[in-house]
Design a protein around this motif. Structure first.
Motif, PDB file in Angstrom:
ATOM      1  N   LYS A  95       0.851  -1.183   0.000  1.00 35.63           N
ATOM      2  CA  LYS A  95       0.000   0.000   0.000  1.00 35.63           C
ATOM      3  C   LYS A  95       0.890   1.237   0.000  1.00 35.63           C
ATOM      4  CE  LYS A  95      -3.763  -2.210   2.541  1.00 35.63           C
ATOM      5  NZ  LYS A  95      -4.539  -2.228   3.799  1.00 35.63           N
ATOM      6  N   GLU A  96       0.380   2.295  -0.601  1.00 35.81           N
ATOM      7  CA  GLU A  96       1.169   3.506  -0.769  1.00 35.81           C
ATOM      8  C   GLU A  96       1.705   4.027   0.559  1.00 35.81           C
ATOM      9  OE1 GLU A  96       0.760   7.726  -3.240  1.00 35.81           O
ATOM     10  OE2 GLU A  96      -1.018   6.568  -2.724  1.00 35.81           O
ATOM     11  N   SER A  97       0.847   4.099   1.565  1.00 34.30           N
ATOM     12  CA  SER A  97       1.265   4.634   2.864  1.00 34.30           C
ATOM     13  C   SER A  97       2.261   3.704   3.553  1.00 34.30           C
ATOM     14  CB  SER A  97       0.055   4.853   3.767  1.00 34.30           C
ATOM     15  OG  SER A  97      -0.634   3.639   3.988  1.00 34.30           O
ATOM     16  N   THR A  98       2.078   2.389   3.390  1.00 39.38           N
ATOM     17  CA  THR A  98       3.003   1.423   3.977  1.00 39.38           C
ATOM     18  C   THR A  98       4.383   1.575   3.366  1.00 39.38           C
ATOM     19  OG1 THR A  98       1.211  -0.157   4.346  1.00 39.38           O
ATOM     20  CG2 THR A  98       3.452  -1.030   4.376  1.00 39.38           C
ATOM     21  N   GLU A 144       5.611   4.223   1.957  1.00 40.88           N
ATOM     22  CA  GLU A 144       6.165   5.511   2.379  1.00 40.88           C
ATOM     23  C   GLU A 144       6.812   5.400   3.753  1.00 40.88           C
ATOM     24  OE1 GLU A 144       6.695   9.737   1.649  1.00 40.88           O
ATOM     25  OE2 GLU A 144       6.045   8.094   0.369  1.00 40.88           O
ATOM     26  N   THR A 145       6.168   4.664   4.668  1.00 34.12           N
ATOM     27  CA  THR A 145       6.723   4.476   6.010  1.00 34.12           C
ATOM     28  C   THR A 145       8.022   3.688   5.945  1.00 34.12           C
ATOM     29  OG1 THR A 145       4.505   4.505   6.981  1.00 34.12           O
ATOM     30  CG2 THR A 145       6.269   3.531   8.302  1.00 34.12           C
ATOM     31  N   HIS A 192      -7.485   5.235   5.033  1.00 31.78           N
ATOM     32  CA  HIS A 192      -6.431   6.046   5.612  1.00 31.78           C
ATOM     33  C   HIS A 192      -6.272   7.320   4.792  1.00 31.78           C
ATOM     34  CE1 HIS A 192      -4.257   3.470   2.692  1.00 31.78           C
ATOM     35  NE2 HIS A 192      -3.473   4.515   2.518  1.00 31.78           N
ATOM     36  N   ARG A 193      -5.695   8.289   5.437  1.00 27.08           N
ATOM     37  CA  ARG A 193      -5.464   9.592   4.812  1.00 27.08           C
ATOM     38  C   ARG A 193      -3.990   9.673   4.462  1.00 27.08           C
ATOM     39  NH1 ARG A 193      -8.530  13.793   2.597  1.00 27.08           N
ATOM     40  NH2 ARG A 193      -7.472  15.782   2.891  1.00 27.08           N
ATOM     41  N   TYR A 194      -3.687   9.971   3.191  1.00 31.46           N
ATOM     42  CA  TYR A 194      -2.297   9.999   2.758  1.00 31.46           C
ATOM     43  C   TYR A 194      -2.084  11.161   1.800  1.00 31.46           C
ATOM     44  CZ  TYR A 194       2.106   8.420   0.721  1.00 31.46           C
ATOM     45  OH  TYR A 194       3.401   8.341   0.293  1.00 31.46           O
ATOM     46  N   LYS A 195      -1.164  12.061   2.178  1.00 26.76           N
ATOM     47  CA  LYS A 195      -0.849  13.228   1.366  1.00 26.76           C
ATOM     48  C   LYS A 195      -2.112  13.990   0.945  1.00 26.76           C
ATOM     49  CE  LYS A 195       3.597  11.585  -0.402  1.00 26.76           C
ATOM     50  NZ  LYS A 195       4.440  11.272  -1.581  1.00 26.76           N
ATOM     51  N   ASP A 211      -7.983  10.953   0.584  1.00 27.36           N
ATOM     52  CA  ASP A 211      -8.689   9.844   1.228  1.00 27.36           C
ATOM     53  C   ASP A 211      -8.460   8.594   0.395  1.00 27.36           C
ATOM     54  OD1 ASP A 211      -9.724  11.493   3.199  1.00 27.36           O
ATOM     55  OD2 ASP A 211     -11.516  11.965   2.037  1.00 27.36           O
TER      56      ASP A 211
END
Length: 361
Positions: free
Chosen positions: A74-77, A79-80, A229-232, A235
């Protein structure tokens, strides 16, 4: 392979052909190098990356690892993971050859992180954060071992430097939650959110991804098929945390009635709209407000899920039934909440005695 001088710009450039993973010829053209040496170095590193050789630098292999993993996460994963890699791992190991990094290097890196303290607060990294950082380091080496022929994972040999012990499991009793919910009744939107979290045992992201079609009032169920989740500033709705997370949660009659009341209050809500169009920050603020108003010990929003599980344990349900409801593995419930289950050791011994007991000759 030769590099070339760009006489107009006074810089150097690289231009050559190579075969990609499909065995197709590709042309590489890269310019802007200040020296011939820099151009040769870039060319060498590129070729090593393409070949997957463990002779490449750790920093170069990290780029290979990122390309391999980015599309699968996932994009947020991602990024972390990238933030941890870029700030905690590459600065230390970047110039070393992948194959030359030893367990001694890992120990020295761990010691550096263990000695760290924040300049403002003087606090060290938490044990859970250290565990996360080490796990990411180990994941990179595991990838090299599994797919690129590295002989062993030095991070695995050394072992982790952190733990999850500083993440304390907190929960409210049913009486405490009711006190909190009464304090939230003056803000209906927040009240209904917390009701679903506590009485349904949902994760925060699962709650915020719900839409009207996920509620079946005839069956009295909430269907969990996605998470939010909210990312950059966007939504994002994705698949749930794990395959086990997809489930139908049967809810009590009073929660059905409350959800019907809430949905009747929503003006012009479409079937695909988010049922609770709020952010995690909103829930956090409301949690702090209600906790203070009710005079309760602060807990995290996720601890409402722990509270739900502890209530079910108190009502006598077993780990397998609870795991199915909250989207966990039963083994996770058994170990994480073991201290809440009634002890049955004496009862086990008595039953074993009744089966195998008798006179000893």
């Amino acid at each position: 392979m030769p590099v070339y001088k760009d006489s107009k710009r006074g810089t150097w450039y690289v231009k050559f052909q190579y075969k990609d993973w499909k065995n197709e010829n590709k042309t590489i053209f890269k310019r802007g190098f200040s020296t011939k040496k820099d151009a040769f170095a870039w060319e060498r590193d590129f070729i090593l990356q393409q070949s997957g050789s463990t002779d490449m630098s750790f920093a170069d292999f990290v780029e290979v690892y990122k390309k391999d993993r980015e599309a699968r996460l996932k994009e947020s994963t991602f990024e972390t993971k990238q933030h941890i890699i870029d700030t905690k791992i590459v600065p230390y190991f970047g110039s070393k050859k992948l194959r030359d990094i030893t367990s001694t290097d890992i120990i020295q890196w761990q010691n550096m992180l263990l000695r760290y303290s924040d300049k403002k607060t003087g606090k060290p990294y938490s044990r859970s954060y250290l565990k996360t950082v080490h796990n990411q380091m180990s994941a990179i080496f595991n990838h090299a071992v599994k797919f690129y022929g590295l002989k062993e994972n030095p991070a695995k040999i050394v072992g982790n430097m952190g733990s999850e012990k500083d993440i304390q499991m907190k929960f409210w009793t049913n009486e405490e939650y009711k006190k909190f919910s009464e304090a939230m009744m003056d803000i209906p939107l927040a009240y209904y959110c917390f009701q679903v979290l506590y009485w349904g045992g949902l994760r925060e992201g699962e709650l915020l991804a719900l839409c009207p079609t996920d509620i079946n009032f005839d069956k009295k169920t909430i269907s969990i098929t996605k998470t939010y989740h909210r990312y950059k500033k966007r939504d994002i709705i994705t698949s749930p945390k794990t395959p086990k997370s997809k489930r139908e949660v049967v809810i009590p009659d009073f929660l059905c009635s409350e959800l019907q009341d809430y949905m009747n209050m929503c003006y012009d809500q479409k079937s695909t709209d988010r049922l609770f169009p709020v952010s995690k920050n909103f829930l956090t603020r409301m949690m702090k407000r209600g906790t203070k108003k009710a005079g309760l010990e602060p807990i995290r929003i996720h601890d409402l899920r722990h509270s739900h599980v502890s209530l079910l344990i108190d009502l006598g349900y077993n780990a397998i039934s609870i795991a199915q409801r909250v989207g966990h593995e039963s083994i996770d419930i058994t170990f994480r909440y073991a201290h809440l289950f009634p002890t049955v050791q004496s009862d086990m011994a008595d039953k074993l005695n009744s089966i195998g007991g008798g006179d000893v000759h």
